[in-house]
Scaffold this active site. Structure first.
Site, PDB file in Angstrom:
ATOM      1  N   ASP A 272     -19.162  43.383  26.505  1.00 44.67           N
ATOM      2  CA  ASP A 272     -20.209  42.697  27.273  1.00 44.67           C
ATOM      3  C   ASP A 272     -20.560  43.514  28.503  1.00 44.67           C
ATOM      4  OD1 ASP A 272     -20.382  39.759  26.048  1.00 44.67           O
ATOM      5  OD2 ASP A 272     -18.262  40.304  26.130  1.00 44.67           O
ATOM      6  N   ASP A 278     -19.229  34.866  30.470  1.00 43.66           N
ATOM      7  CA  ASP A 278     -18.565  34.216  29.338  1.00 43.66           C
ATOM      8  C   ASP A 278     -18.565  35.189  28.161  1.00 43.66           C
ATOM      9  OD1 ASP A 278     -21.247  33.949  28.195  1.00 43.66           O
ATOM     10  OD2 ASP A 278     -21.483  32.206  29.485  1.00 43.66           O
ATOM     11  N   ASP A 280     -18.447  35.082  24.216  1.00 48.73           N
ATOM     12  CA  ASP A 280     -18.449  34.205  23.044  1.00 48.73           C
ATOM     13  C   ASP A 280     -18.476  34.955  21.725  1.00 48.73           C
ATOM     14  OD1 ASP A 280     -21.021  35.095  23.372  1.00 48.73           O
ATOM     15  OD2 ASP A 280     -21.920  33.105  23.591  1.00 48.73           O
ATOM     16  N   ASP A 281     -18.410  36.296  21.740  1.00 43.50           N
ATOM     17  CA  ASP A 281     -18.386  37.036  20.477  1.00 43.50           C
ATOM     18  C   ASP A 281     -17.397  38.188  20.544  1.00 43.50           C
ATOM     19  OD1 ASP A 281     -20.028  39.645  21.231  1.00 43.50           O
ATOM     20  OD2 ASP A 281     -21.178  37.969  22.024  1.00 43.50           O
ATOM     21  N   TYR A 387     -19.884  47.549  28.108  1.00 42.17           N
ATOM     22  CA  TYR A 387     -20.733  48.504  27.396  1.00 42.17           C
ATOM     23  C   TYR A 387     -20.498  49.922  27.910  1.00 42.17           C
ATOM     24  CZ  TYR A 387     -23.366  44.460  25.681  1.00 42.17           C
ATOM     25  OH  TYR A 387     -23.735  43.291  25.078  1.00 42.17           O
ATOM     26  N   ARG A 574     -23.894  29.338  25.153  1.00 41.30           N
ATOM     27  CA  ARG A 574     -25.058  29.340  26.040  1.00 41.30           C
ATOM     28  C   ARG A 574     -26.362  28.927  25.373  1.00 41.30           C
ATOM     29  NH1 ARG A 574     -27.944  34.232  25.575  1.00 41.30           N
ATOM     30  NH2 ARG A 574     -26.937  35.811  24.297  1.00 41.30           N
TER      31      ARG A 574
END
Length: 728
Positions: A272, A278, A280-281, A387, A574
């Site tokens: 991320d 947050d 979430d993946d 990233y 989200r």
């Protein structure tokens, strides 16, 4: 045999477009002298074809008008006064694509006979009116006032409180509202000088400024955090969770393994942004060991199992539905779910057991998705990566976190990504790599810097993995004949294509005249101008010609991604749409508790409309907040010179986007070199009548900053070299 008496589609379309108001079948039949049941049936079929082609829309009482037309009578809000002194208004409700059409209010008739009703009091920005509308063209209407709509005590204003001899004043934070409101001493509450306040608008008196009563105080506007608060309250974003929802979130716990698939041994990682709040993946990949799929890949995309914690009909569910999505500001987030879930149990933190829904995805050597399987599992993230970290590792600069993961985890992720990217290129998607502003703030909310967010291969890697999982979700729903919500993106309207085609022709570019264009047609044009001065201009115009993506239970495919099936699955923390898709998958595959309930099944169209609206609301609020933070960052640079490009052309001036920061501001038409400027909508330009000087969308310009108001987010420029010819 052709019936020359019966009108062609083009003739009927021209009649509908030329009408100042929506028209019905009766008016069309009368205009073309049609009669009899046979003519009526043919006309009905012709209108159905026009509607299906997107060139007309059916509105109230089945009356036809060009797409996104306004009704004959509407409630308007006075939005401003142009440099010529004309009152402008906007529709009070607008769900169409982009900004609403402009509405100029006609002055009241000066000649009145004795006994006529008295004229309306002087109108101010923010006043509401009932008006009859006459369409001039797709983007311009005239409004004739029927009566004023008194907002009464229901009207509210967000503004800055300032003391005054008679009590105080509230100066609205809305840049379009220049009206000051009087606050008498009994209506002040505990507001202090410079406070951001919310106030009720009181019934207007006969004389003087309108009055208001302070109902809520948010603290001093000297604090940078006020910028997000203004956006939150201006757009009506819910900020407080009901006690019952908070209680449900606090009582939640990670489920036992039970019937779930145990994924904890797999080195799944989250990737991320460094400012992500947050996670979430999580993703993992390996070369497919199956000898029947040589050169293929096996991927796993694991997503937080929000549906386990947020059950249909619960207090949490009702709160999440109301919000529709999380809203992200430079200094805070307004989450869709309480923090106990969004930053706790549903956030895939390293080393902690987390419930998930995970798609196993198998790609062939060409990156095509050949099969997939969804499981409800229990996972444990191996690392939280950014990233920048992942890209640096890929480029040979690993750090302490990525070094041990370089070969076993990160290299396979890039191997799978390269296949997915090749498949994307063959599919021919619309490649609009548009710059995104990133505002960096410190712990107090003060702006540290603004820059265009860098796009790395690591960003694209995660995007391609998410797209593959979203496709798998949509395919699963369709294969199971299970209703759900698709993320749909329609083809551009024919009318927009004609306008775009004419514009591109003026630049020596050709858009094929085909009934069905593909995304690749647009991408080829963008490639032709890549690296040229015209590239930004062409990108802007192509973007504006596209339809808006929405959520719908009816699958019409995703034009931009060139996909026949697509559903949002990967961000249920989200986005409420993803939560609905999770529930639909759980129900269709019998994966346990938290499946879609019968009540939601019957309301999918309504749910899709609602969350499409909350998505637009969130985007507008985020944009407004960034504008205010940007204005604050520029406030001490008044008089400085900047390089930029024209990012928007309107009747009242030019919007310029700065190269340095991506900040936007207005160059008012009144400050352009002495001339009378006409807005050429087809060419996206302001053109001087006498000089022929043209300011076109995408043209490079040098500007000087003249105003930066953080409270309204208003940034104004003037041309640095007004006497020179603009570069086009």
């Amino acid at each position: 045999m052709t019936d020359s008496r019966f009108p062609t589609k083009d003739a009927v379309l021209a009649f509908i477009r030329s009408s100042t108001v929506p028209v019905g079948k009766r008016e069309i039949a009368r205009a073309f002298k049609l009669s009899g049941s046979a003519d009526r049936e043919r006309l009905k079929e012709l209108l159905r074809d026009l509607e299906a082609g997107g060139t007309v829309e059916r509105g109230r009482n089945k009356r036809m008008a060009p797409p996104q037309s306004l009704p004959e009578v509407a409630v308007l809000e006075v939005s401003g006064i142009d440099p010529d002194g004309e009152l402008q208004a906007r529709p009070l409700t607008w769900t169409g694509e982009g900004a609403p059409p402009r509405i100029f209010l006609l002055p009241e008739s000066k000649g009145r006979r004795k006994g006529d009703r008295p004229g309306l009091p002087a109108l101010a920005v923010g006043d509401r009116l009932l008006a009859k509308l006459a369409r001039i063209n797709d983007r311009l209407y005239e409004g004739r006032i029927v009566r004023r709509v008194d907002a009464g005590t229901d009207g509210r204003i967000l503004g800055v409180y300032r003391p005054a001899p008679d009590g105080g004043r509230i100066l609205p934070t809305d840049r379009r509202n220049r009206t000051e409101f009087v606050v008498l001493p009994p209506n002040r509450g505990d507001a202090e000088d410079g406070d951001l306040v919310l106030a009720d608008i009181l019934p207007a008196g006969r004389l003087g400024l309108p009055q208001a009563r302070v109902t809520e105080r948010f603290g001093s506007t000297a604090e940078p955090r006020a910028f997000s608060l203004i956006a939150i309250h201006s757009h009506g974003l819910p900020t407080d969770f009901p006690h019952a929802a908070l209680r449900e979130a606090e009582l939640a716990a990670v489920p036992p393994l039970g019937q779930r698939e145990d994924l904890r041994a797999l080195p799944l990682v989250t990737i991320d942004g460094s400012d992500a709040r947050d996670f979430d993946d999580a993703v993992w990949a390996e070369a497919d060991p199956d000898p029947a799929n040589p050169g293929g890949w096996h991927l796993l995309v694991a997503i937080a199992d929000v549906s386990y914690y947020v059950r249909p009909g619960s207090a949490l569910d009702r709160a999440a539905y109301e919000r529709g999505n999380s809203v992200y500001f430079p200094d805070r987030v307004v989450p869709m779910l309480p923090e106990a879930l969004s930053n706790g149990l549903c956030s895939l933190r390293p080393g902690e057991d987390r419930a998930c829904l995970a798609f196993h995805l198998w790609l062939d050597r060409n990156g095509a998705l050949i099969r997939h399987r969804l499981v409800r599992g229990l996972m444990r993230s191996a690392a939280r990566l950014t990233y920048e970290q992942v890209q640096a590792c890929r480029d040979g600069r690993p750090d302490d976190d990525t070094g041990p993961l370089a070969e076993p985890v990160i290299a396979p992720l890039y191997g799978a990504y390269e296949r997915l990217w090749q498949a994307r290129a063959r599919r021919g998607t619309l490649e609009l790599d548009l710059p995104e502003r990133r505002v960096r703030v410190d712990e107090r909310g003060r702006v540290l810097g603004i820059a265009v967010r860098e796009r790395l291969d690591s960003h694209r890697l995660i995007e391609e993995f998410m797209i593959a999982a979203n496709v798998a979700a949509a395919e699963t729903l369709e294969a199971r004949t299970m209703p759900g919500l698709y993320r749909v993106h329609d083809q551009p309207a024919m009318e927009k294509m004609e306008s775009l085609r004419g514009f591109l022709t003026s630049l020596g570019l050709t858009l094929p005249k085909r009934q069905e264009l593909t995304p690749d047609h647009f991408t080829r044009i963008l490639r032709k101008v890549e690296g040229t001065p015209e590239a930004p201009l062409v990108s802007e115009v192509v973007l504006r010609a596209q339809a808006q993506a929405v959520y719908s239970p009816e699958n019409i495919g995703h034009f931009g991604l060139a996909l026949r099936r697509y559903a949002h699955f990967t961000s249920p923390i989200r986005r409420y749409a993803d939560l609905i898709v999770h529930r639909a998958l759980i129900r269709s595959l019998n994966l346990g508790v938290g499946g879609l309930d019968d009540g939601a099944l019957g309301r999918l169209e309504e749910i899709g409309d609602h969350i499409s609206t909350t998505e637009r609301r969130a985007a507008a609020a985020e944009r407004d907040a960034v504008d205010r933070f940007t204005a604050a960052h520029l406030a001490d640079r008044i008089g400085d010179r900047f390089a930029g490009r024209i990012a928007g052309v309107t009747r009242f001036g030019l919007f310029v986007r700065l190269d340095e920061s991506g900040a936007d501001g207005l160059v008012p038409a009144s400050t352009l070199p002495d001339d009378r400027y006409e807005h050429d909508e087809a060419k996206h330009a302001l053109v001087g009548e006498r000089s022929g000087r043209a300011y076109r969308l995408g043209a490079p310009v040098a500007v000087v900053l003249t105003e930066a108001d953080p409270l309204t987010g208003s940034t104004l420029f003037r041309l640095a070299d007004p006497g020179s010819d603009p570069q086009v």
